[in-house]
Design a protein around this motif. Structure first.
Motif, mmCIF file in Angstrom:
data_model
loop_
_atom_site.group_PDB
_atom_site.id
_atom_site.type_symbol
_atom_site.label_atom_id
_atom_site.label_comp_id
_atom_site.label_asym_id
_atom_site.label_seq_id
_atom_site.Cartn_x
_atom_site.Cartn_y
_atom_site.Cartn_z
ATOM 1 N N MET A 1 0.847 -1.176 0.000
ATOM 2 C CA MET A 1 0.000 0.000 0.000
ATOM 3 C C MET A 1 0.890 1.236 0.000
ATOM 4 S SD MET A 1 -2.923 1.172 2.697
ATOM 5 C CE MET A 1 -4.047 -0.076 2.160
ATOM 6 N N CYS A 2 0.529 2.218 -0.788
ATOM 7 C CA CYS A 2 1.313 3.449 -0.896
ATOM 8 C C CYS A 2 1.154 4.307 0.364
ATOM 9 C CB CYS A 2 0.854 4.262 -2.096
ATOM 10 S SG CYS A 2 1.012 3.407 -3.662
ATOM 11 N N GLY A 3 2.110 5.193 0.550
ATOM 12 C CA GLY A 3 2.048 6.137 1.651
ATOM 13 C C GLY A 3 2.502 7.503 1.185
ATOM 14 N N ILE A 4 1.871 8.545 1.688
ATOM 15 C CA ILE A 4 2.195 9.924 1.312
ATOM 16 C C ILE A 4 2.528 10.714 2.568
ATOM 17 C CG2 ILE A 4 1.279 12.096 0.408
ATOM 18 C CD1 ILE A 4 -0.537 10.457 -1.409
ATOM 19 N N VAL A 5 3.583 11.526 2.466
ATOM 20 C CA VAL A 5 3.954 12.452 3.534
ATOM 21 C C VAL A 5 4.186 13.813 2.885
ATOM 22 C CG1 VAL A 5 5.648 12.982 5.325
ATOM 23 C CG2 VAL A 5 5.087 10.609 4.840
ATOM 24 N N GLY A 6 3.686 14.860 3.505
ATOM 25 C CA GLY A 6 3.940 16.225 3.042
ATOM 26 C C GLY A 6 4.377 17.073 4.207
ATOM 27 N N TYR A 7 5.195 18.091 3.924
ATOM 28 C CA TYR A 7 5.666 18.955 5.005
ATOM 29 C C TYR A 7 5.946 20.361 4.498
ATOM 30 C CZ TYR A 7 8.483 20.994 8.686
ATOM 31 O OH TYR A 7 8.954 21.829 9.664
ATOM 32 N N VAL A 8 5.524 21.335 5.306
ATOM 33 C CA VAL A 8 5.899 22.734 5.159
ATOM 34 C C VAL A 8 6.176 23.241 6.566
ATOM 35 C CG1 VAL A 8 5.172 25.049 4.482
ATOM 36 C CG2 VAL A 8 4.391 23.080 3.168
ATOM 37 N N GLY A 9 7.331 23.842 6.792
ATOM 38 C CA GLY A 9 7.631 24.345 8.124
ATOM 39 C C GLY A 9 9.036 24.868 8.245
ATOM 40 N N LYS A 10 9.539 24.907 9.466
ATOM 41 C CA LYS A 10 10.855 25.483 9.744
ATOM 42 C C LYS A 10 11.955 24.440 9.863
ATOM 43 C CE LYS A 10 8.685 29.323 12.050
ATOM 44 N NZ LYS A 10 9.024 30.653 11.850
ATOM 45 N N ARG A 11 11.578 23.170 9.942
ATOM 46 C CA ARG A 11 12.558 22.091 10.021
ATOM 47 C C ARG A 11 12.988 21.666 8.619
ATOM 48 N NH1 ARG A 11 9.750 17.595 13.140
ATOM 49 N NH2 ARG A 11 11.703 16.543 12.664
ATOM 50 N N SER A 12 13.985 20.830 8.548
ATOM 51 C CA SER A 12 14.440 20.279 7.273
ATOM 52 C C SER A 12 13.359 19.382 6.694
ATOM 53 C CB SER A 12 15.725 19.471 7.477
ATOM 54 O OG SER A 12 15.955 18.633 6.359
ATOM 55 N N ALA A 13 12.820 19.773 5.538
ATOM 56 C CA ALA A 13 11.771 18.964 4.905
ATOM 57 C C ALA A 13 12.290 17.565 4.602
ATOM 58 C CB ALA A 13 11.283 19.645 3.628
ATOM 59 N N GLN A 14 13.520 17.460 4.155
ATOM 60 C CA GLN A 14 14.090 16.155 3.839
ATOM 61 C C GLN A 14 14.056 15.237 5.060
ATOM 62 O OE1 GLN A 14 17.738 15.972 1.474
ATOM 63 N NE2 GLN A 14 18.562 14.517 2.955
ATOM 64 N N ASP A 15 14.476 15.751 6.201
ATOM 65 C CA ASP A 15 14.487 14.938 7.421
ATOM 66 C C ASP A 15 13.078 14.539 7.850
ATOM 67 O OD1 ASP A 15 17.232 15.207 7.467
ATOM 68 O OD2 ASP A 15 17.247 16.726 9.057
ATOM 69 N N VAL A 16 12.145 15.480 7.804
ATOM 70 C CA VAL A 16 10.766 15.198 8.213
ATOM 71 C C VAL A 16 10.142 14.165 7.272
ATOM 72 C CG1 VAL A 16 8.444 16.183 8.474
ATOM 73 C CG2 VAL A 16 10.435 17.440 9.322
ATOM 74 N N LEU A 17 10.362 14.323 5.982
ATOM 75 C CA LEU A 17 9.794 13.391 5.010
ATOM 76 C C LEU A 17 10.360 11.986 5.198
ATOM 77 C CD1 LEU A 17 9.804 15.639 1.819
ATOM 78 C CD2 LEU A 17 7.840 15.071 3.266
ATOM 79 N N LEU A 18 11.665 11.887 5.364
ATOM 80 C CA LEU A 18 12.278 10.572 5.559
ATOM 81 C C LEU A 18 11.791 9.906 6.846
ATOM 82 C CD1 LEU A 18 15.901 11.299 4.313
ATOM 83 C CD2 LEU A 18 14.172 9.873 3.188
ATOM 84 N N ASP A 19 11.671 10.691 7.915
ATOM 85 C CA ASP A 19 11.143 10.141 9.171
ATOM 86 C C ASP A 19 9.698 9.661 8.989
ATOM 87 O OD1 ASP A 19 13.545 10.703 10.388
ATOM 88 O OD2 ASP A 19 12.805 12.463 11.485
ATOM 89 N N GLY A 20 8.901 10.438 8.271
ATOM 90 C CA GLY A 20 7.517 10.059 8.021
ATOM 91 C C GLY A 20 7.420 8.804 7.170
ATOM 92 N N LEU A 21 8.247 8.732 6.132
ATOM 93 C CA LEU A 21 8.243 7.542 5.272
ATOM 94 C C LEU A 21 8.687 6.303 6.048
ATOM 95 C CD1 LEU A 21 9.683 9.024 1.957
ATOM 96 C CD2 LEU A 21 7.302 8.430 2.454
#
Length: 170
Positions: A1-21
């Motif tokens: 099953m696919c998963g989607i993560v999106g982020y806008v904010g003050k932290r590193s988007a790359q780090d937040v996205l990888l943690d979410g994935l």
């Protein structure tokens, strides 16, 4: 099953996205990728296989800091599990990137229409029609282009989309 993560904010988007994935790994997947809004455009990085392969690609590229992006883990429904079919998919002009969960039932019809209009496809996925529809309808208003493209889609789906003109919006 696919998963989607999106982020806008003050932290590193790359780090937040990888943690979410990483939190979505239990669902199973065959590829993963991210699209990061950077100065000068959207950078898409994707990889077949486990999330560790994507992390290695990102580490090797040492991209500039981004504060907005989308990420995806894919379980193949259209097209083989490989780097090309992995999400996100970018528009031909590089202005948009899309991740998608679900199925677009009328994607072949839309794909044929877009091919006739000169759009180039790299993948075998139903997702790529979405990003090209948005590109086709874009006239300066990101929301309107997404709404117009969405009105053409038949199926059940969720989307994550970024645009170079609105680098603080998912």
């Amino acid at each position: 099953m696919c998963g989607i993560v999106g982020y806008v904010g003050k932290r590193s988007a790359q780090d937040v996205l990888l943690d979410g994935l990483e939190k979505l790994e239990y669902r199973g997947y065959d590829s993963a990728g991210v699209a990061l809004a950077l100065d000068g455009g959207i950078r898409v990085v994707k990889s077949k296989g486990r999330l560790t392969a994507l992390r290695e690609k990102l580490a090797a590229q040492q991209l500039a800091q981004s504060f907005c992006g989308i990420g995806h883990t894919r379980w193949a429904t259209h097209g083989a599990p490989n780097d090309i079919n992995a999400h996100p998919h970018a528009s031909n002009d590089g202005k948009f990137a899309v991740v998608h969960n679900g199925i677009i039932e009328n994607y072949m019809e839309l794909r044929e229409e877009l091919l006739r209009k000169g759009y180039r496809f790299e993948s075998e996925t139903d997702t790529e029609v979405i990003v090209h529809l948005i590109e086709m309808y874009y006239a300066g208003d990101f929301r309107k282009a997404v709404m117009k493209a969405s009105s053409r889609l038949v199926g059940s789906y969720a989307l994550g989309i970024v645009c170079t003109d609105t680098p603080d919006t998912v």
